[in-house]
Design a protein around this motif. Structure first.
Motif, mmCIF file in Angstrom:
data_model
loop_
_atom_site.group_PDB
_atom_site.id
_atom_site.type_symbol
_atom_site.label_atom_id
_atom_site.label_comp_id
_atom_site.label_asym_id
_atom_site.label_seq_id
_atom_site.Cartn_x
_atom_site.Cartn_y
_atom_site.Cartn_z
ATOM 1 N N UNK A 1 -6.022 11.432 0.146
ATOM 2 C CA UNK A 1 -7.163 10.533 -0.045
ATOM 3 C C UNK A 1 -7.490 9.818 1.261
ATOM 4 N N UNK A 2 -6.478 9.176 1.850
ATOM 5 C CA UNK A 2 -6.647 8.418 3.089
ATOM 6 C C UNK A 2 -5.475 8.709 4.010
ATOM 7 N N UNK A 3 -5.760 8.785 5.305
ATOM 8 C CA UNK A 3 -4.683 9.008 6.258
ATOM 9 C C UNK A 3 -4.060 10.377 6.072
ATOM 10 N N UNK A 4 -2.854 10.533 6.578
ATOM 11 C CA UNK A 4 -2.186 11.817 6.485
ATOM 12 C C UNK A 4 -0.721 11.690 6.826
ATOM 13 N N UNK A 5 0.028 12.768 6.609
ATOM 14 C CA UNK A 5 1.450 12.802 6.918
ATOM 15 C C UNK A 5 1.723 13.946 7.887
ATOM 16 N N UNK A 6 2.826 13.835 8.608
ATOM 17 C CA UNK A 6 3.185 14.874 9.563
ATOM 18 C C UNK A 6 4.686 14.959 9.706
ATOM 19 N N UNK A 7 5.150 15.869 10.536
ATOM 20 C CA UNK A 7 6.580 16.003 10.796
ATOM 21 C C UNK A 7 7.142 14.657 11.232
ATOM 22 N N UNK A 8 8.260 14.293 10.660
ATOM 23 C CA UNK A 8 8.836 12.973 10.905
ATOM 24 C C UNK A 8 8.559 12.002 9.780
ATOM 25 N N UNK A 9 7.526 12.308 8.950
ATOM 26 C CA UNK A 9 7.233 11.473 7.781
ATOM 27 C C UNK A 9 8.184 11.755 6.633
ATOM 28 N N UNK A 10 8.886 12.888 6.695
ATOM 29 C CA UNK A 10 9.783 13.282 5.597
ATOM 30 C C UNK A 10 10.736 12.156 5.236
ATOM 31 N N UNK A 11 10.916 11.961 3.941
ATOM 32 C CA UNK A 11 11.808 10.918 3.450
ATOM 33 C C UNK A 11 11.131 9.601 3.173
ATOM 34 N N UNK A 12 9.882 9.442 3.645
ATOM 35 C CA UNK A 12 9.164 8.191 3.405
ATOM 36 C C UNK A 12 8.944 7.996 1.915
ATOM 37 N N UNK A 13 9.112 6.771 1.450
ATOM 38 C CA UNK A 13 8.919 6.483 0.036
ATOM 39 C C UNK A 13 7.446 6.579 -0.337
ATOM 40 N N UNK A 14 7.205 7.039 -1.546
ATOM 41 C CA UNK A 14 5.875 7.001 -2.148
ATOM 42 C C UNK A 14 5.901 5.893 -3.182
ATOM 43 N N UNK A 15 4.951 4.972 -3.082
ATOM 44 C CA UNK A 15 4.924 3.852 -4.004
ATOM 45 C C UNK A 15 3.626 3.861 -4.794
ATOM 46 N N UNK A 16 3.671 3.253 -5.988
ATOM 47 C CA UNK A 16 2.468 3.045 -6.774
ATOM 48 C C UNK A 16 2.066 1.579 -6.638
ATOM 49 N N UNK A 17 0.894 1.238 -7.158
ATOM 50 C CA UNK A 17 0.415 -0.138 -7.089
ATOM 51 C C UNK A 17 1.455 -1.077 -7.668
ATOM 52 N N UNK A 18 1.662 -2.186 -6.975
ATOM 53 C CA UNK A 18 2.705 -3.122 -7.361
ATOM 54 C C UNK A 18 3.935 -3.010 -6.498
ATOM 55 N N UNK A 19 4.005 -1.928 -5.688
ATOM 56 C CA UNK A 19 5.103 -1.787 -4.737
ATOM 57 C C UNK A 19 6.331 -1.096 -5.268
ATOM 58 N N UNK A 20 6.178 -0.244 -6.287
ATOM 59 C CA UNK A 20 7.328 0.428 -6.881
ATOM 60 C C UNK A 20 7.475 1.853 -6.358
ATOM 61 N N UNK A 21 8.660 2.174 -5.848
ATOM 62 C CA UNK A 21 8.935 3.517 -5.357
ATOM 63 C C UNK A 21 9.020 4.485 -6.531
ATOM 64 N N UNK A 22 8.332 5.629 -6.396
ATOM 65 C CA UNK A 22 8.401 6.670 -7.438
ATOM 66 C C UNK A 22 8.857 8.010 -6.871
ATOM 67 N N UNK A 23 9.081 8.079 -5.557
ATOM 68 C CA UNK A 23 9.544 9.334 -4.970
ATOM 69 C C UNK A 23 9.686 9.207 -3.468
ATOM 70 N N UNK A 24 10.086 10.313 -2.830
ATOM 71 C CA UNK A 24 10.203 10.344 -1.372
ATOM 72 C C UNK A 24 9.658 11.677 -0.871
ATOM 73 N N UNK A 25 9.023 11.639 0.305
ATOM 74 C CA UNK A 25 8.250 12.772 0.823
ATOM 75 C C UNK A 25 9.141 13.956 1.197
ATOM 76 N N UNK A 26 8.758 15.125 0.690
ATOM 77 C CA UNK A 26 9.379 16.389 1.099
ATOM 78 C C UNK A 26 8.574 17.053 2.202
ATOM 79 N N UNK A 27 7.292 17.287 1.959
ATOM 80 C CA UNK A 27 6.457 17.968 2.949
ATOM 81 C C UNK A 27 5.158 18.401 2.325
#
Length: 369
Positions: free
Chosen positions: A182-208
């Protein structure tokens, strides 16, 4: 699934979104990670996650860090971001060392305990919600500059959960969450970054990324893949939300399953004896070789005599908010299985009639939450 290539024309400075409280806290929880891997230096992103008593736990990806040696070699760079939107970089803080708590390739998850943290950190909350199509996922990460030893300042990205996005067979749903940019993007080195939903809750971590061709982190044709925290919960739960069950103690006649959530015992009546004899099954123990603490065996004369097996399965990784109870016997004695949810105080009993060699399943009595 492969790391996405850096098409950095879409990368967005996370500081430009500092008006968002969720982005501010996520930036304070995010670290650039460097570590020794396969004789070289690896780079990924990690995010602090709230555990008991504010522990120093950090979520990242299994394909980044999966061994104790890799964890011990971690150098974490905090506040590696700009001081103002499009401005110069802040003075970052570095910490060294971590302990591997748990890891799983099934959902590409790794949980570390950092040796130390600088002041001013934020521990992100987490959730095991089922995510409807269209749910927005937010990330802050430190991508690597293509063909360079340099690293971008914290970059912000948003993607939307999609049930129809192109998927990779090696990262199946529901173990992984698929979304589109939707907005922005991810690249090599982003792996492992948390994915959060509104409210600041982690629901996963980036694979690729997953695409029909070469994954492009700035293309809406590339699916963004995150290991699902909901699916990872059985692995993470002992560290994020350990269950203390003083009422559940494993003895010769009772055993605690699902990390102590459930107490299980069995009583029998030997209808063949004259007069009939009653007693408790003994030798309660976890099934030998079981990787998860959810299967127990019971015998009458000893632990080696396996006559009844009880399994309590956590159905939440499959999108169902409950525990299922299975039981079965290798005996035709009359017996009764007693299962107690030590968190809720609910007890259910299951009777095997005399002369019957059978078993059963209960999928309704024990909701998870």
């Amino acid at each position: 699934p492969r790391p996405v290539t850096n098409a950095d024309e879409c990368f967005v400075d996370a500081t430009c979104y500092s008006a968002s409280e969720d982005v501010q806290t996520l930036a304070r929880a995010t670290a650039l990670l460097l570590f020794v891997k396969n004789g070289g230096v690896g780079q990924c992103t990690g995010t602090l996650i709230n555990g008991p008593d504010g522990d120093r736990q950090l979520l990242t990806a299994n394909h980044c860090i999966r061994t104790a040696a890799e964890a011990a070699s971690v150098e974490a760079f905090w506040d590696f971001r700009t001081s103002a939107c499009g401005g110069a970089g802040m003075t970052y803080t570095k910490t060294a060392g971590a302990t591997l708590l748990t890891t799983s390739a099934t959902t590409d998850v790794t949980l570390l305990r950092m040796t130390s943290l600088p002041s001013g950190r934020w521990l992100m909350g987490w959730a095991t919600d089922i995510l409807p199509t269209g749910t927005l996922l937010y990330r802050v990460a430190n991508p690597a500059v293509p063909n360079s030893t340099n690293v971008y300042y914290q970059a912000y990205s948003v993607s939307a959960v999609s049930a129809s996005a192109v998927s990779c067979a090696s990262a199946p749903r529901p173990s992984f969450i698929y979304s589109t940019r939707v907005t922005g993007g991810v690249g090599s080195g982003s792996s492992g970054a948390a994915s959060i939903i509104a409210g600041g809750y982690i629901v996963g971590q980036l694979l690729g990324g997953c695409a029909l061709g070469t994954p492009d982190g700035c293309s809406s044709l590339t699916s963004v893949m995150d290991g699902s925290l909901r699916a990872s919960y059985p692995v993470l739960q002992p560290y994020l939300d350990p269950i203390t069950t003083p009422g559940c103690t494993t003895t010769a006649t009772n055993i605690c399953l699902q990390n102590g959530r459930f107490s299980v015992s069995i009583n029998y009546r030997n209808q063949f004896a004259n007069p009939p004899q009653t007693g408790s099954f003994v030798g309660a123990q976890l099934l030998a070789g079981s990787q998860n603490p959810d299967v127990a065996t019971f015998g009458i004369s000893s632990a080696q005599a396996i006559e009844v097996v009880v399994r309590i399965q956590d159905a939440r990784p499959f999108g169902i908010n409950r525990f299922d109870v299975y039981y079965g016997g290798l005996t035709d004695l009359e017996y009764t299985v007693s299962v107690t949810d030590t968190q809720k105080g609910t007890t259910r009993t299951y009777r095997n009639a005399p002369g019957v060699v059978g078993g059963g399943v209960d999928r309704t009595s024990f909701p998870a939450n």
